[in-house]
Design a protein around this motif. Structure first.
Motif, PDB file in Angstrom:
ATOM      1  N   ILE A  36       0.871  -1.182   0.000  1.00 56.25           N
ATOM      2  CA  ILE A  36       0.000   0.000   0.000  1.00 56.25           C
ATOM      3  C   ILE A  36       0.902   1.224   0.000  1.00 56.25           C
ATOM      4  CG2 ILE A  36      -1.741   1.309   1.275  1.00 56.25           C
ATOM      5  CD1 ILE A  36      -2.901  -1.297   0.370  1.00 56.25           C
ATOM      6  N   PHE A  37       0.785   2.080  -0.998  1.00 55.18           N
ATOM      7  CA  PHE A  37       1.668   3.241  -1.094  1.00 55.18           C
ATOM      8  C   PHE A  37       0.979   4.562  -0.759  1.00 55.18           C
ATOM      9  CE2 PHE A  37       3.719   0.185  -4.065  1.00 55.18           C
ATOM     10  CZ  PHE A  37       4.906   0.033  -3.352  1.00 55.18           C
ATOM     11  N   HIS A  38      -0.340   4.584  -0.697  1.00 51.67           N
ATOM     12  CA  HIS A  38      -1.071   5.812  -0.396  1.00 51.67           C
ATOM     13  C   HIS A  38      -2.197   5.507   0.590  1.00 51.67           C
ATOM     14  CE1 HIS A  38       0.962   7.850  -3.710  1.00 51.67           C
ATOM     15  NE2 HIS A  38       0.660   6.820  -4.471  1.00 51.67           N
ATOM     16  N   ASP A  39      -2.519   6.478   1.448  1.00 56.69           N
ATOM     17  CA  ASP A  39      -3.652   6.368   2.376  1.00 56.69           C
ATOM     18  C   ASP A  39      -3.530   5.150   3.292  1.00 56.69           C
ATOM     19  OD1 ASP A  39      -4.849   8.651   1.220  1.00 56.69           O
ATOM     20  OD2 ASP A  39      -5.748   7.412  -0.353  1.00 56.69           O
ATOM     21  N   GLY A  40      -2.318   4.858   3.724  1.00 58.37           N
ATOM     22  CA  GLY A  40      -2.120   3.700   4.584  1.00 58.37           C
ATOM     23  C   GLY A  40      -2.902   3.773   5.874  1.00 58.37           C
ATOM     24  N   HIS A  41      -2.984   4.959   6.465  1.00 56.64           N
ATOM     25  CA  HIS A  41      -3.749   5.119   7.705  1.00 56.64           C
ATOM     26  C   HIS A  41      -5.209   4.765   7.500  1.00 56.64           C
ATOM     27  CE1 HIS A  41      -6.179   7.788  10.439  1.00 56.64           C
ATOM     28  NE2 HIS A  41      -5.546   7.016  11.289  1.00 56.64           N
ATOM     29  N   ILE A  42      -5.758   5.163   6.368  1.00 54.78           N
ATOM     30  CA  ILE A  42      -7.166   4.849   6.062  1.00 54.78           C
ATOM     31  C   ILE A  42      -7.347   3.348   5.884  1.00 54.78           C
ATOM     32  CG2 ILE A  42      -9.022   5.161   4.361  1.00 54.78           C
ATOM     33  CD1 ILE A  42      -7.862   7.955   3.832  1.00 54.78           C
ATOM     34  N   ARG A  43      -6.405   2.694   5.185  1.00 56.56           N
ATOM     35  CA  ARG A  43      -6.506   1.240   4.995  1.00 56.56           C
ATOM     36  C   ARG A  43      -6.403   0.506   6.334  1.00 56.56           C
ATOM     37  NH1 ARG A  43      -7.025   3.450   0.647  1.00 56.56           N
ATOM     38  NH2 ARG A  43      -9.087   3.559   1.611  1.00 56.56           N
ATOM     39  N   LEU A  44      -5.570   0.992   7.248  1.00 55.29           N
ATOM     40  CA  LEU A  44      -5.468   0.372   8.574  1.00 55.29           C
ATOM     41  C   LEU A  44      -6.756   0.552   9.352  1.00 55.29           C
ATOM     42  CD1 LEU A  44      -1.837   1.500   9.439  1.00 55.29           C
ATOM     43  CD2 LEU A  44      -2.603  -0.886   9.294  1.00 55.29           C
ATOM     44  N   GLN A  45      -7.366   1.721   9.242  1.00 57.44           N
ATOM     45  CA  GLN A  45      -8.634   1.960   9.930  1.00 57.44           C
ATOM     46  C   GLN A  45      -9.731   1.062   9.364  1.00 57.44           C
ATOM     47  OE1 GLN A  45      -9.191   4.215  12.680  1.00 57.44           O
ATOM     48  NE2 GLN A  45     -10.934   2.801  12.692  1.00 57.44           N
ATOM     49  N   GLU A  46      -9.742   0.882   8.053  1.00 57.30           N
ATOM     50  CA  GLU A  46     -10.713  -0.023   7.440  1.00 57.30           C
ATOM     51  C   GLU A  46     -10.518  -1.453   7.936  1.00 57.30           C
ATOM     52  OE1 GLU A  46     -11.199   2.390   3.182  1.00 57.30           O
ATOM     53  OE2 GLU A  46      -9.940   0.601   3.312  1.00 57.30           O
ATOM     54  N   LEU A  47      -9.264  -1.883   8.033  1.00 51.08           N
ATOM     55  CA  LEU A  47      -8.973  -3.219   8.552  1.00 51.08           C
ATOM     56  C   LEU A  47      -9.474  -3.359   9.978  1.00 51.08           C
ATOM     57  CD1 LEU A  47      -7.607  -5.993   8.580  1.00 51.08           C
ATOM     58  CD2 LEU A  47      -5.458  -4.834   9.148  1.00 51.08           C
ATOM     59  N   LEU A  48      -9.231  -2.366  10.796  1.00 51.21           N
ATOM     60  CA  LEU A  48      -9.698  -2.408  12.187  1.00 51.21           C
ATOM     61  C   LEU A  48     -11.215  -2.480  12.253  1.00 51.21           C
ATOM     62  CD1 LEU A  48      -9.236  -2.171  15.237  1.00 51.21           C
ATOM     63  CD2 LEU A  48      -9.234   0.328  14.946  1.00 51.21           C
ATOM     64  N   ASP A  49     -11.879  -1.688  11.445  1.00 49.29           N
ATOM     65  CA  ASP A  49     -13.347  -1.684  11.450  1.00 49.29           C
ATOM     66  C   ASP A  49     -13.903  -3.054  11.076  1.00 49.29           C
ATOM     67  OD1 ASP A  49     -13.254   0.980  12.132  1.00 49.29           O
ATOM     68  OD2 ASP A  49     -13.687   1.724  10.109  1.00 49.29           O
ATOM     69  N   ILE A  50     -13.340  -3.662  10.040  1.00 55.16           N
ATOM     70  CA  ILE A  50     -13.832  -4.971   9.588  1.00 55.16           C
ATOM     71  C   ILE A  50     -13.549  -6.045  10.630  1.00 55.16           C
ATOM     72  CG2 ILE A  50     -13.484  -6.800   7.879  1.00 55.16           C
ATOM     73  CD1 ILE A  50     -12.916  -4.544   5.837  1.00 55.16           C
ATOM     74  N   ALA A  51     -12.336  -6.060  11.169  1.00 58.15           N
ATOM     75  CA  ALA A  51     -11.961  -7.071  12.152  1.00 58.15           C
ATOM     76  C   ALA A  51     -12.786  -6.921  13.418  1.00 58.15           C
ATOM     77  CB  ALA A  51     -10.476  -6.972  12.472  1.00 58.15           C
ATOM     78  N   SER A  52     -13.025  -5.696  13.855  1.00 62.84           N
ATOM     79  CA  SER A  52     -13.811  -5.474  15.063  1.00 62.84           C
ATOM     80  C   SER A  52     -15.266  -5.865  14.852  1.00 62.84           C
ATOM     81  CB  SER A  52     -13.734  -3.991  15.464  1.00 62.84           C
ATOM     82  OG  SER A  52     -12.407  -3.605  15.737  1.00 62.84           O
ATOM     83  N   LEU A  53     -15.794  -5.605  13.657  1.00 65.61           N
ATOM     84  CA  LEU A  53     -17.178  -5.964  13.356  1.00 65.61           C
ATOM     85  C   LEU A  53     -17.354  -7.472  13.378  1.00 65.61           C
ATOM     86  CD1 LEU A  53     -20.039  -5.170  12.430  1.00 65.61           C
ATOM     87  CD2 LEU A  53     -19.192  -5.256  10.071  1.00 65.61           C
ATOM     88  N   ILE A  54     -16.387  -8.204  12.797  1.00 58.31           N
ATOM     89  CA  ILE A  54     -16.473  -9.658  12.746  1.00 58.31           C
ATOM     90  C   ILE A  54     -16.471 -10.261  14.149  1.00 58.31           C
ATOM     91  CG2 ILE A  54     -15.214 -11.752  12.083  1.00 58.31           C
ATOM     92  CD1 ILE A  54     -14.335 -10.266   9.560  1.00 58.31           C
ATOM     93  N   ILE A  55     -15.586  -9.746  15.022  1.00 53.62           N
ATOM     94  CA  ILE A  55     -15.480 -10.351  16.349  1.00 53.62           C
ATOM     95  C   ILE A  55     -16.685 -10.004  17.225  1.00 53.62           C
ATOM     96  CG2 ILE A  55     -14.217  -8.520  17.579  1.00 53.62           C
ATOM     97  CD1 ILE A  55     -12.387 -10.807  18.651  1.00 53.62           C
ATOM     98  N   THR A  56     -17.310  -8.845  16.993  1.00 53.37           N
ATOM     99  CA  THR A  56     -18.466  -8.470  17.814  1.00 53.37           C
ATOM    100  C   THR A  56     -19.743  -9.149  17.353  1.00 53.37           C
ATOM    101  OG1 THR A  56     -18.819  -6.507  16.419  1.00 53.37           O
ATOM    102  CG2 THR A  56     -17.507  -6.219  18.448  1.00 53.37           C
ATOM    103  N   THR A  57     -19.764  -9.650  16.123  1.00 53.33           N
ATOM    104  CA  THR A  57     -20.979 -10.319  15.641  1.00 53.33           C
ATOM    105  C   THR A  57     -20.943 -11.812  15.797  1.00 53.33           C
ATOM    106  OG1 THR A  57     -20.031 -10.321  13.405  1.00 53.33           O
ATOM    107  CG2 THR A  57     -21.497  -8.495  13.978  1.00 53.33           C
ATOM    108  N   LYS A  58     -19.821 -12.359  16.290  1.00 54.08           N
ATOM    109  CA  LYS A  58     -19.730 -13.807  16.488  1.00 54.08           C
ATOM    110  C   LYS A  58     -20.458 -14.202  17.784  1.00 54.08           C
ATOM    111  CE  LYS A  58     -15.596 -14.995  13.891  1.00 54.08           C
ATOM    112  NZ  LYS A  58     -14.248 -15.569  13.936  1.00 54.08           N
TER     113      LYS A  58
END
Length: 206
Positions: free
Chosen positions: A184-206
Motif C-alpha cells: 500500500i503506497f497511499h492512504d495507509g492510515h485509512i486502509r489500517l482503519q478499514e482493517l480495524l473496522d472490519i476485524a472489530s465488526l467480525i469479532i463483535t458479531t460472532k
C-alpha cells in the motif's frame, strides 16, 4: 531490487504458489548503514545491486517464520541480526539484538511489538513516522486492502485486533509495506482503519 515510493527504499520479492501472493523483503538505504527487513534469498542481480548500495549493517527479522536468508546474508555482509524479544527463548538462529516495543532500531526506525499473532511479540516497524513495515499479522492478499492473518494461525484474535487498533492510531502512516501480499503506497492510515473496522465488526458479531 525494485525502487519503492521513496528513493531510499527498495524491495525484492518471491512469488508463493501456495498462497498466490508475493513475499517481500525491504532494504532501507542510509549513509550510516543499510537495514534489511525479513530478507529473502538474493538473486545474483539483487546481490550485486545491494552491494553497490553499500551492503547491510542490520537485518531485522519480524518473526521466526521470516528468518528466510538472514543468516546467509549476515555472513556475507557482516550485518548484525535483530529479532523480537518475545521470541528470545525459542528463536532458532543467533541474534545480536532483541527488540521490544518502542525500541529505536536505528535513528528513524522504531519497533512496535504486536500481540496475538502466530508468534509472541511479532515486530512491526515505523520508518520516519510515515511508512509502516509489517511481517505476518497485517498482510494484503488483494490489492488495495489489508487483512489479518487467518484466525487459525492467531494465538489470540482479541489481542491481534488490539494490535491493529494501535497501528490504526498512527495517523501519519501513508505507506504500508507488508511482508506478504500487495504493498500500500497511499492512504495507509485509512486502509489500517478499514482493517480495524472490519476485524472489530467480525469479532463483535460472532
Amino acid at each position: 531490487m525494485k525502487l519503492l515510493h521513496r528513493p531510499d527504499l527498495f524491495c525484492w520479492s518471491e512469488f508463493n504458489t501456495e498462497r498466490n501472493i508475493d513475499f517481500h523483503s525491504i532494504a532501507w538505504i542510509r549513509p550510516e548503514g543499510n537495514v534489511l527487513v525479513d530478507p529473502l534469498p538474493l538473486s545474483e542481480h539483487n546481490w550485486t545491486h545491494l552491494q553497490s548500495l553499500g551492503g547491510a549493517e542490520w537485518i531485522v527479522v519480524t518473526n521466526s517464520d521470516h528468518i528466510r536468508a538472514s543468516l546467509e546474508i549476515a555472513e556475507k555482509t557482516g550485518a548484525q541480526i535483530a529479532a523480537p524479544g518475545g521470541e528470545k527463548d525459542t528463536f532458532p538462529i543467533p541474534v545480536q539484538r532483541w527488540l521490544v516495543d518502542s525500541d529505536v532500531v536505528v535513528p528513524g526506525l522504531d519497533s512496535i511489538a504486536l500481540h496475538g499473532s502466530k508468534t509472541p511479540g511479532e515486530l512491526a516497524l515505523v520508518l520516519e513516522e510515515t511508512t509502516l513495515i509489517t511481517g505476518d499479522l497485517v498482510r494484503a492478499h488483494q490489492a488495495g486492502s489489508l487483512m489479518l492473518l487467518p484466525d487459525g494461525k492467531l494465538i489470540d484474535k482479541s489481542q491481534a485486533i488490539a494490535s491493529v487498533r494501535r497501528l490504526a492510531q498512527l495517523s501519519k502512516i501513508e505507506a504500508v509495506l507488508v511482508g506478504d501480499g500487495w504493498q500500500i503506497f497511499h492512504d495507509g492510515h485509512i486502509r489500517l482503519q478499514e482493517l480495524l473496522d472490519i476485524a472489530s465488526l467480525i469479532i463483535t458479531t460472532k
